[in-house]
Design a protein around this motif. Structure first.
Motif, PDB file in Angstrom:
ATOM      1  N   GLY A 178       0.754  -1.196  -0.039  1.00 15.57           N
ATOM      2  CA  GLY A 178       0.296  -0.378  -0.069  1.00 15.57           C
ATOM      3  C   GLY A 178       0.661   1.090  -0.036  1.00 15.57           C
ATOM      4  O   GLY A 178       0.416   2.306  -0.112  1.00 15.57           O
ATOM      5  N   VAL A 179       2.124   1.257   0.045  1.00 13.68           N
ATOM      6  CA  VAL A 179       2.952   2.391   0.133  1.00 13.68           C
ATOM      7  C   VAL A 179       2.770   3.338  -1.241  1.00 13.68           C
ATOM      8  O   VAL A 179       2.705   4.296  -0.983  1.00 13.68           O
ATOM      9  CB  VAL A 179       4.693   1.843   0.177  1.00 13.68           C
ATOM     10  CG1 VAL A 179       5.461   3.139  -0.040  1.00 13.68           C
ATOM     11  CG2 VAL A 179       4.609   1.130   1.613  1.00 13.68           C
ATOM     12  N   PRO A 180       2.600   2.669  -2.183  1.00 13.30           N
ATOM     13  CA  PRO A 180       2.526   3.893  -3.319  1.00 13.30           C
ATOM     14  C   PRO A 180       1.307   4.671  -3.165  1.00 13.30           C
ATOM     15  O   PRO A 180       1.108   5.871  -3.609  1.00 13.30           O
ATOM     16  CB  PRO A 180       2.482   3.163  -4.738  1.00 13.30           C
ATOM     17  CG  PRO A 180       3.344   1.780  -4.451  1.00 13.30           C
ATOM     18  CD  PRO A 180       3.011   1.538  -2.935  1.00 13.30           C
ATOM     19  N   ALA A 181       0.101   3.979  -2.662  1.00 16.64           N
ATOM     20  CA  ALA A 181      -1.172   4.411  -2.454  1.00 16.64           C
ATOM     21  C   ALA A 181      -0.906   5.726  -1.349  1.00 16.64           C
ATOM     22  O   ALA A 181      -1.499   6.706  -1.511  1.00 16.64           O
ATOM     23  CB  ALA A 181      -2.112   3.642  -2.096  1.00 16.64           C
ATOM     24  N   ALA A 182      -0.283   5.287  -0.339  1.00 14.30           N
ATOM     25  CA  ALA A 182      -0.002   6.071   0.880  1.00 14.30           C
ATOM     26  C   ALA A 182       0.757   7.324   0.405  1.00 14.30           C
ATOM     27  O   ALA A 182       0.501   8.403   0.688  1.00 14.30           O
ATOM     28  CB  ALA A 182       0.797   5.349   1.748  1.00 14.30           C
ATOM     29  N   VAL A 183       1.698   7.175  -0.581  1.00 15.47           N
ATOM     30  CA  VAL A 183       2.696   8.367  -0.926  1.00 15.47           C
ATOM     31  C   VAL A 183       1.636   9.186  -1.994  1.00 15.47           C
ATOM     32  O   VAL A 183       1.720  10.550  -1.619  1.00 15.47           O
ATOM     33  CB  VAL A 183       3.630   7.802  -1.901  1.00 15.47           C
ATOM     34  CG1 VAL A 183       4.314   9.082  -2.602  1.00 15.47           C
ATOM     35  CG2 VAL A 183       4.702   7.331  -0.983  1.00 15.47           C
ATOM     36  N   ALA A 184       0.553   8.607  -2.693  1.00 12.49           N
ATOM     37  CA  ALA A 184      -0.181   9.393  -3.706  1.00 12.49           C
ATOM     38  C   ALA A 184      -1.037  10.078  -2.825  1.00 12.49           C
ATOM     39  O   ALA A 184      -1.215  11.519  -3.097  1.00 12.49           O
ATOM     40  CB  ALA A 184      -0.807   8.613  -4.454  1.00 12.49           C
ATOM     41  N   VAL A 185      -1.806   9.452  -1.858  1.00 12.60           N
ATOM     42  CA  VAL A 185      -2.697  10.134  -1.210  1.00 12.60           C
ATOM     43  C   VAL A 185      -2.075  11.377  -0.296  1.00 12.60           C
ATOM     44  O   VAL A 185      -2.637  12.524  -0.111  1.00 12.60           O
ATOM     45  CB  VAL A 185      -3.658   9.508  -0.263  1.00 12.60           C
ATOM     46  CG1 VAL A 185      -4.468   8.365  -1.477  1.00 12.60           C
ATOM     47  CG2 VAL A 185      -2.773   8.287   0.661  1.00 12.60           C
TER      48      VAL A 185
END
Length: 345
Positions: A85-92
């Motif tokens: 989920g890290v790419p999602a965390a960075v994006a949000v």
């Protein structure tokens, strides 16, 4: 806050959950910001609380990282490792920061987290540019990662709702306190879902999506986050009138002094009693916020707000119960929910 659903009293510690997720996400977030133009990157780092104006490392703390935690927990709730989920965390987190930069300009807010806002520290034009750059970087982060097109679609829906919510919020300020054009509580609820809930739901949903789960799980986590956003906003409204300044960092009755159309105020005005007429007159002039706060409480605005928050917390629980999720991650999600809505209530 009283009478929370018993399921929300989870053993997990929210501060530990937030710290663990920040530690997991920070290297990727730092690497993303490092790809920006140096000057724009400095403004981004300043907005995250990493540096002062000029680039000197900051001693001030940044935000809690709630949205990045939701993305990590969304992946874990779907049965994947948190790093999925890290790419999602960075994006949000990039999108959230972009929205704060632009919100501060639109609202004329001079400080955030006890520091000058980016537009006050660097200028309005540079702050707009930094926000635009953060938005572009968020899209790039998802587009070049796993599940790119689908992930970008999920983010774009949330962004569209965020803009709708911000537009409604700005328009509410110009509407009258009374009469047929007054802002109704149900309109405010929709605005709060869009402005606050959409990105919270997006964070959890994107984490689950990148974790490889089913559309039903993605949808359930999105709904849970949206209801959480409404509950969070309503509780924030209560704190904006009656919160302890030592905890909130805002003056007591601050939202009334600024004549904000918050949920407790709108619920009180909807009561339609003689007291609400006096309240409307006070709100129109901005006089005597202490009396206004007392009137709001007397006619039931505060209790209506807390009942609204509890309804949406129950809806969060219902959404989480719709699908099979990993137990430990759900416990940590519940700890995070309690942290977000209790604060100093």
């Amino acid at each position: 806050m009283t009478a929370l659903p018993s399921a929300l009293r989870a053993p997990a510690d929210a501060s530990h959950v937030l710290a663990r997720c920040r530690e997991l996400v920070r290297p990727a977030l730092t690497e993303a910001v490092a790809r920006m133009h140096p000057w724009v990157g400095e403004m981004a780092a300043y907005s995250f609380g990493w540096c002062e104006v000029g680039g000197t490392p900051a001693v001030a703390s940044g935000g809690k990282g709630v949205r990045q935690a939701l993305a990590v927990l969304g992946a874990e709730a779907a049965g994947a490792p948190g790093r999925a989920g890290v790419p999602a965390a960075v994006a949000v987190e990039l999108v959230h920061t972009f929205s704060l930069l632009h919100d501060d300009i639109m609202d004329g807010d001079a400080s955030r987290r006890r520091r000058p806002t980016v537009w006050k520290a660097y200028g309005t034009g540079p702050a707009v540019l930094a926000g635009d750059a953060l938005f572009a970087l968020a899209v790039e982060t998802l587009a070049t990662g796993p599940g790119g097109p689908q992930a970008v679609r999920v983010l774009s829906v949330a962004l569209g709702d965020l803009v709708r919510g911000q537009a409604d919020d700005l328009l509410f300020a110009a509407r009258p306190w009374t009469g047929p054009r007054r802002v109704r509580p149900e309109e405010y609820r929709v605005m709060a879902e869009h402005k606050t809930g959409a990105l919270l739901g997006c964070a959890a949903a994107l984490g689950a999506l990148l974790g490889g789960t089913t559309p039903s799980v993605v949808g359930a986590l999105d709904r849970a986050g949206r209801h959480l956003g409404i509950a969070f906003q309503v509780v924030d409204d209560v704190l904006g009138i009656w919160g302890d300044p030592a905890v909130t960092g805002k003056p007591v009755h601050g939202d009334l002094r600024e004549r904000k159309k918050t949920y407790p105020v709108l619920a009180a005005l909807d009561a339609g009693s003689r007291a609400t007429r006096r309240l409307a007159a006070l709100l129109e002039t901005g006089e005597d916020p202490e009396e206004a706060a007392a009137l709001i409480e007397t006619v039931g605005g505060r209790s209506a707000a807390m009942a609204e928050a509890r309804r949406h917390l129950a809806a969060v629980e219902a959404a989480l119960a719709e699908v099979a999720l990993e137990t430990r991650a759900v416990d940590e999600l519940r700890a995070l929910l309690e942290y977000l809505v209790r604060r100093d209530l």
